[in-house]
Design a protein around this motif. Structure first.
Motif, mmCIF file in Angstrom:
data_model
loop_
_atom_site.group_PDB
_atom_site.id
_atom_site.type_symbol
_atom_site.label_atom_id
_atom_site.label_comp_id
_atom_site.label_asym_id
_atom_site.label_seq_id
_atom_site.Cartn_x
_atom_site.Cartn_y
_atom_site.Cartn_z
ATOM 1 N N HIS A 122 44.932 33.029 42.431
ATOM 2 C CA HIS A 122 44.980 31.923 43.403
ATOM 3 C C HIS A 122 43.820 30.957 43.134
ATOM 4 C CE1 HIS A 122 48.160 33.293 46.053
ATOM 5 N NE2 HIS A 122 47.560 34.422 46.352
ATOM 6 N N SER A 177 48.838 34.167 41.462
ATOM 7 C CA SER A 177 48.113 35.404 41.761
ATOM 8 C C SER A 177 48.823 36.607 41.148
ATOM 9 C CB SER A 177 47.955 35.577 43.269
ATOM 10 O OG SER A 177 49.212 35.588 43.906
ATOM 11 N N HIS A 192 44.221 39.455 41.894
ATOM 12 C CA HIS A 192 45.193 38.654 42.643
ATOM 13 C C HIS A 192 44.546 37.365 43.165
ATOM 14 C CE1 HIS A 192 48.793 38.279 45.321
ATOM 15 N NE2 HIS A 192 47.940 37.595 46.055
ATOM 16 N N GLU A 241 51.637 32.000 44.870
ATOM 17 C CA GLU A 241 51.746 33.447 44.674
ATOM 18 C C GLU A 241 52.130 33.779 43.228
ATOM 19 O OE1 GLU A 241 50.587 35.246 46.966
ATOM 20 O OE2 GLU A 241 51.323 37.278 46.635
HETATM 21 ZN ZN ZN Z 1 48.525 36.048 47.361
#
Ligand code: ZN
Length: 525
Positions: A284, A313, A280, A310
Motif C-alpha cells: 500500500h 498490497s 502487505h 489492495e
Molecule cells: Zn490492505
C-alpha cells in the motif's frame, strides 16, 4: 502481451493549464490540506495518543472533516467546476487538467446528492453502532447489535436511492469504494470463482497437511522489526519518505508522497504474522509513494480504488512474499535474525509453512486460498440486506450455513462469526468485495509484469526489485486516480478484469505444495 513502458504514449508536450482549471485546483488544495491534517490526527490516535485524548480528538477530527466537506460541496466549487469543464473541453482526456476536472465532477456530484441531514444521521448511527458492536462482540450478543445494523442498512439504502443507480441499490454503495465496477460484475466473478474454489479447498483438505511448526517459537520484537524493515526497504518502500510504527490494526496512511506511513503489530511467539502484515502495508505504501508529485494537493493524489490499492498490497504480500524465490533470498537473513528459533529452517521449510492452507473462522487470519471465500460470503449477505432479500435477524444462521458450505467450518459463537468484522458498524456496506477484487487483480498484474520483464522469481531470488517497482510505478502508481480501476487494469495488463490469472496461479502453486491433483476449471459444475 501487455503494453510495455515504451508503448505507452508519452504525454503531449506540456499543454498549458487553462486558468479556470488552475482556479479550481487552487480552490481544492486547502480542502485536501484539511483532509490530510485529519489523517495525521487519525494516525496519531492509532499509534501514540494516550487514551485520555479520545474525546478531544473526536472533536478535532469531526471539525476538520466538516470543514473539508462544507468547502467541497459549496456552491463555489460547483461554479469553479463548471467553468473548468468548459475550459478543459478539448483537452487530452488523459492530461492532469482534464482528469482533475473529470474526477472532481464525479466526487462533487456524489457528495452533493447525499443530503446533509442524512450524512448527520449516518454519523450518529455509526458512533452508536461502533460502541454497540464492540460490546456485542465481547459479549457474543448479536441481538444487541442487530437494531444498530438495521439502522445502518436503512441509511445505506436511503443513501443509494439519493445517489441513484442503474441496476440495484448496491451499485451506488460499491461505487464509493470501487468506481467503475458493478454489482453484477462482482457477482459473476465471485460465482465463477466459487465453483472452482470450493472443490479446490476440499481437495487440499483431503491432502496431508503442511507442517508449519517452524513459525512457532520465540521471536524477539526488535529483531522482527529490523528483519521486516530491511526486507521492505530492499523491495522498494522508501524510509526517507515514510516510517513504520505499531498499532492494534495495521494500516497505511499518506500525508503526501513525501510522507507515507505504515503500521504493523508483533507477536513474540509467531514468526509470520508481523512480517506479512509489514509486507502487505508496504505494498500500500509503495503505491502512495509512487503517485505523480504533480497530482499533490488534488483529489487525484490517491489510489484509483480500494481494489487497486489492495492489488498492490497483495502483490507484495503474496506474489512476492509467499513465493519460494522470496525465501530463497531471505531464509539466510531469517536464520541470522532468529538464530535460536530458526537455526535449522531452510528456504523450503519457510516457503511451505507460510503457505499452509486451513479453512478457518476468521477472515483476517485466512490463508491465500480460502481468503476470497470469506469475502464472497460477506458480499452475498450485504447485497441481500440492501436488496431486502435478507433480514438482519437471519444473519447469524445464514453465516453459519455459508461457512459450512464454502469452507466446511462453522463458528460456535457469533463473535467468531457474523460479529467479527468492524466494517458494518462503521456504516461501510460495499467495501468487502474490494479485498477479493484486489487479490484477483494482483495475480493479473503479476502475469502482465512477467510478460514484460520475464521470470519474476529469478529476480526476486536475486533481490532485483527495482525493475518490478519501476513497472508498478509506470503502469499503476503514478496515475493516482486519473483512471477508474477497470480502465487502469486494462491499460496495465492489456486485458479486462478477470479471476483467471489468480485461479491458475493458485492451482499451480498449491497443487505442487499439497502434491494433490487439484480439480481443473469446470470439474465441479
Ligand atoms: Zn490492505
Amino acid at each position: 502481451m501487455s503494453p510495455s513502458a515504451s508503448d505507452v504514449p508519452s504525454p503531449p508536450a506540456t499543454e498549458p493549464i487553462p486558468a479556470e482549471v488552475e482556479a479550481l485546483r487552487e480552490h481544492l488544495a486547502p480542502i485536501q490540506d484539511l483532509r490530510t491534517a485529519a489523517q495525521v490526527l487519525s494516525w496519531d490516535q492509532e499509534t501514540y495518543m494516550p487514551s485520555g485524548g479520545a474525546e478531544a480528538r473526536a472533536h478535532q477530527l469531526s471539525t476538520l472533516q466538516r470543514l473539508a466537506h462544507e468547502r467541497f460541496v459549496a456552491d463555489e466549487t460547483g461554479r469553479l467546476l463548471s467553468d473548468a469543464e468548459a475550459a478543459a473541453d478539448g483537452l487530452d482526456p488523459e492530461s492532469d487538467a482534464a482528469s482533475l476536472v473529470r474526477v472532481t465532477r464525479r466526487d462533487f456530484d456524489r457528495e452533493r446528492t447525499v443530503p446533509s441531514d442524512l450524512v448527520a444521521r449516518m454519523s450518529q448511527a455509526v458512533s452508536r453502532a461502533k460502541e454497540a458492536w464492540k460490546s456485542a462482540r465481547a459479549d457474543d450478543d448479536f441481538d444487541a447489535f442487530a437494531p444498530h445494523l438495521e439502522t445502518i442498512v436503512e441509511l445505506n439504502v436511503e443513501k443509494a436511492e439519493a445517489i441513484g443507480y442503474k441496476e440495484e441499490a448496491y451499485d451506488a454503495l460499491l461505487d464509493e469504494y470501487e468506481p467503475g465496477m458493478t454489482t453484477a460484475e462482482v457477482a459473476d466473478t465471485f460465482d465463477r470463482l466459487r465453483k472452482d474454489l470450493v472443490p479446490l479447498v476440499d481437495a487440499i483438505a483431503d491432502a496431508p497437511q503442511i507442517d508449519d511448526s517452524v513459525l512457532q517459537g520465540s521471536f524477539p520484537v526488535e529483531a522482527q522489526k529490523a528483519f521486516g524493515e530491511d526486507i521492505i526497504r530492499e523491495i522498494g518502500y522508501d524510509f526517507d519518505r515514510g516510517r513504520q510504527d505499531v498499532s492494534a490494526h495495521p494500516f497505511t496512511t499518506s500525508f503526501g508522497v513525501g510522507d507515507v506511513r505504515l503500521t504493523t503489530r508483533f507477536d513474540e511467539n509467531h514468526f509470520g504474522s508481523s512480517l506479512y502484515s509489514t509486507l502487505h502495508e508496504a505494498g500500500h505504501g509503495m503505491y502512495e509513494q509512487g503517485i505523480d508529485p504533480d497530482l499533490e494537493r488534488t483529489p487525484l493524489a490517491e489510489g484509483a480504488s480500494l481494489g487497486i490499492h489492495e492489488s498492490q498490497s497483495r502483490f507484495v504480500e503474496n506474489q512476492i512474499g509467499r513465493s519460494r524465490a522470496f525465501w530463497e533470498r531471505y531464509a539466510p537473513m531469517a536464520r541470522e535474525a532468529f538464530p535460536d528459533a530458526l537455526a535449522d529452517a531452510g528456504a523450503d521449510d519457510l516457503y511451505r509453512a507460510v503457505n499452509r492452507v486451513e479453512p478457518s473462522l476468521i477472515r483476517v487470519e485466512a490463508d491465500e486460498v480460502t481468503y476470497n471465500l470469506h469475502v464472497m460470503l460477506r458480499f452475498e449477505l450485504e447485497r441481500g440486506l440492501v436488496r431486502g432479500d435478507v433480514d438482519v435477524r437471519e444473519l447469524p444462521d445464514l453465516w453459519r450455513d455459508k461457512m459450512d458450505t464454502y469452507l466446511g467450518v462453522v463458528p460456535d459463537t457469533d463473535a467468531n462469526g457474523v460479529l467479527q468484522d468492524v466494517h458494518w458498524s462503521l456504516g461501510a456496506i460495499g467495501y468487502f468485495p474490494t479485498y477479493a477484487l484486489g487479490t484477483l487483480m494482483s495475480a493479473q498484474i503479476a502475469e502482465a509484469m512477467e510478460a514484460d520483464l520475464g521470470d519474476l522469481d529469478a529476480r526476486v531470488s536475486r533481490g532485483e526489485f527495482q525493475p518490478i517497482l519501476d513497472w508498478l510505478r509506470t503502469h499503476i502508481h503514478r496515475h493516482g486516480r486519473k483512471y477508474t480501476a477497470p480502465e487502469l487494469l486494462k491499460r496495465a495488463t492489456g486485458e479486462a478484469f478477470s479471476a483467471d490469472a489468480w485461479l491458475q496461479s493458485i492451482r499451480e502453486k498449491y497443487g505442487a505444495l499439497y502434491d494433490a491433483s487439484l480439480p481443473q476449471p469446470g470439474d465441479a459444475t
